[in-house]
Motif scaffolding. Sequence first.
Motif, mmCIF file in Angstrom:
data_model
loop_
_atom_site.group_PDB
_atom_site.id
_atom_site.type_symbol
_atom_site.label_atom_id
_atom_site.label_comp_id
_atom_site.label_asym_id
_atom_site.label_seq_id
_atom_site.Cartn_x
_atom_site.Cartn_y
_atom_site.Cartn_z
ATOM 1 N N GLU A 146 -36.153 -32.651 -6.682
ATOM 2 C CA GLU A 146 -34.866 -32.116 -7.109
ATOM 3 C C GLU A 146 -34.624 -30.784 -6.414
ATOM 4 O O GLU A 146 -35.469 -29.884 -6.475
ATOM 5 C CB GLU A 146 -34.818 -31.917 -8.622
ATOM 6 C CG GLU A 146 -33.501 -31.313 -9.103
ATOM 7 C CD GLU A 146 -33.482 -31.035 -10.589
ATOM 8 O OE1 GLU A 146 -32.393 -30.804 -11.138
ATOM 9 O OE2 GLU A 146 -34.564 -31.054 -11.209
ATOM 10 N N LEU A 147 -33.494 -30.661 -5.751
ATOM 11 C CA LEU A 147 -33.120 -29.413 -5.093
ATOM 12 C C LEU A 147 -32.307 -28.561 -6.057
ATOM 13 O O LEU A 147 -31.348 -29.042 -6.669
ATOM 14 C CB LEU A 147 -32.292 -29.706 -3.840
ATOM 15 C CG LEU A 147 -31.679 -28.487 -3.138
ATOM 16 C CD1 LEU A 147 -32.759 -27.585 -2.566
ATOM 17 C CD2 LEU A 147 -30.705 -28.934 -2.048
ATOM 18 N N VAL A 148 -32.709 -27.303 -6.205
ATOM 19 C CA VAL A 148 -31.955 -26.337 -7.004
ATOM 20 C C VAL A 148 -31.594 -25.175 -6.076
ATOM 21 O O VAL A 148 -32.486 -24.553 -5.487
ATOM 22 C CB VAL A 148 -32.763 -25.822 -8.205
ATOM 23 C CG1 VAL A 148 -31.934 -24.838 -9.019
ATOM 24 C CG2 VAL A 148 -33.225 -26.983 -9.079
ATOM 25 N N ALA A 149 -30.305 -24.892 -5.953
ATOM 26 C CA ALA A 149 -29.846 -23.819 -5.078
ATOM 27 C C ALA A 149 -28.955 -22.872 -5.868
ATOM 28 O O ALA A 149 -28.013 -23.308 -6.533
ATOM 29 C CB ALA A 149 -29.085 -24.382 -3.874
ATOM 30 N N ASP A 150 -29.276 -21.589 -5.807
ATOM 31 C CA ASP A 150 -28.491 -20.550 -6.473
ATOM 32 C C ASP A 150 -27.788 -19.695 -5.424
ATOM 33 O O ASP A 150 -28.448 -19.151 -4.522
ATOM 34 C CB ASP A 150 -29.397 -19.664 -7.330
ATOM 35 C CG ASP A 150 -29.953 -20.386 -8.541
ATOM 36 O OD1 ASP A 150 -29.178 -20.618 -9.480
ATOM 37 O OD2 ASP A 150 -31.146 -20.730 -8.533
ATOM 38 N N TYR A 151 -26.474 -19.583 -5.562
ATOM 39 C CA TYR A 151 -25.667 -18.759 -4.666
ATOM 40 C C TYR A 151 -25.038 -17.627 -5.476
ATOM 41 O O TYR A 151 -24.554 -17.850 -6.589
ATOM 42 C CB TYR A 151 -24.540 -19.574 -4.030
ATOM 43 C CG TYR A 151 -24.978 -20.727 -3.173
ATOM 44 C CD1 TYR A 151 -25.030 -20.613 -1.787
ATOM 45 C CD2 TYR A 151 -25.327 -21.959 -3.739
ATOM 46 C CE1 TYR A 151 -25.416 -21.689 -0.988
ATOM 47 C CE2 TYR A 151 -25.712 -23.027 -2.948
ATOM 48 C CZ TYR A 151 -25.755 -22.894 -1.579
ATOM 49 O OH TYR A 151 -26.136 -23.956 -0.802
ATOM 50 N N ARG A 152 -25.006 -16.440 -4.908
ATOM 51 C CA ARG A 152 -24.333 -15.314 -5.550
ATOM 52 C C ARG A 152 -23.459 -14.601 -4.524
ATOM 53 O O ARG A 152 -23.906 -14.321 -3.408
ATOM 54 C CB ARG A 152 -25.344 -14.347 -6.161
ATOM 55 C CG ARG A 152 -26.004 -14.904 -7.424
ATOM 56 C CD ARG A 152 -26.994 -13.931 -8.013
ATOM 57 N NE ARG A 152 -27.467 -14.385 -9.322
ATOM 58 C CZ ARG A 152 -28.519 -15.194 -9.498
ATOM 59 N NH1 ARG A 152 -29.184 -15.670 -8.449
ATOM 60 N NH2 ARG A 152 -28.884 -15.555 -10.723
ATOM 61 N N PHE A 153 -22.237 -14.311 -4.930
ATOM 62 C CA PHE A 153 -21.298 -13.588 -4.066
ATOM 63 C C PHE A 153 -20.375 -12.763 -4.946
ATOM 64 O O PHE A 153 -20.326 -12.929 -6.170
ATOM 65 C CB PHE A 153 -20.515 -14.559 -3.172
ATOM 66 C CG PHE A 153 -19.956 -15.760 -3.876
ATOM 67 C CD1 PHE A 153 -18.684 -15.745 -4.422
ATOM 68 C CD2 PHE A 153 -20.717 -16.924 -3.998
ATOM 69 C CE1 PHE A 153 -18.169 -16.853 -5.075
ATOM 70 C CE2 PHE A 153 -20.202 -18.045 -4.655
ATOM 71 C CZ PHE A 153 -18.931 -18.005 -5.190
ATOM 72 N N VAL A 154 -19.670 -11.863 -4.319
ATOM 73 C CA VAL A 154 -18.899 -10.860 -5.055
ATOM 74 C C VAL A 154 -17.557 -11.434 -5.491
ATOM 75 O O VAL A 154 -16.834 -12.044 -4.689
ATOM 76 C CB VAL A 154 -18.685 -9.606 -4.185
ATOM 77 C CG1 VAL A 154 -17.977 -8.518 -4.994
ATOM 78 C CG2 VAL A 154 -20.027 -9.086 -3.661
ATOM 79 N N ALA A 155 -17.225 -11.237 -6.759
ATOM 80 C CA ALA A 155 -15.920 -11.629 -7.265
ATOM 81 C C ALA A 155 -14.879 -10.615 -6.807
ATOM 82 O O ALA A 155 -15.217 -9.482 -6.464
ATOM 83 C CB ALA A 155 -15.948 -11.698 -8.786
#
Length: 203
Positions: A148-157
């Motif tokens: 199972e691939l789990v990917a977390d992305y974070r970027f500025v609102a």
Amino acid sequence: MSDARLTSLDDELTIVFPGTWVMIPLHDDEAAARRIRRLVAERVGRADRLARVRHTAKSELERLVALANDSSAFALAMSLEILPGVPFPASLVLSREEWPTAPAAEEQADAHLARCFPDHDALDLSLGPARRRSTVRQTTYEEQSAPELVADYRFVAPGGERLIHARVNAPTATAPELYLELFDAMIDSITFRAPLATPAAGR
């Protein structure tokens, strides 16, 4: 890839989904239950011999909704097919997050992201700088183990005061690198909607 669709999520952003995805309502238990029942019936079928599969699918969807509802999530999307007749199980949860630390004086968004998430990969997306962390884990489904691939992305609102956290889960990700390329492109398609104009006084 075919049949990509531009989808509005909340009133804040839009995203292009590859293939066929369905939105699951959050923070509305009755609406979520109706959507899950209909989705399981349509995708699994109503035959008696499929009762266990229906139960497993329903339980997994309910678990995802509960996890999303317990967080600051504002959107949950489930993938059905990548091409007509080609199943592609995956989910996307979008949440708003506070910055872990306050920015330093004159600190740019990419530097602030790097300082807050030093163990994440740096991405330069259309929406601006982003950070991504991905892992592959073994998960058991119906007594069978699969990656199972789990990917977390974070970027500025918009405005820079908060972050958007996008988590993608892809069970049975037999080619994680290719899956990750697809999800990178999906996140890269996100655009922020322009804020509504403030009406003039007296209108």
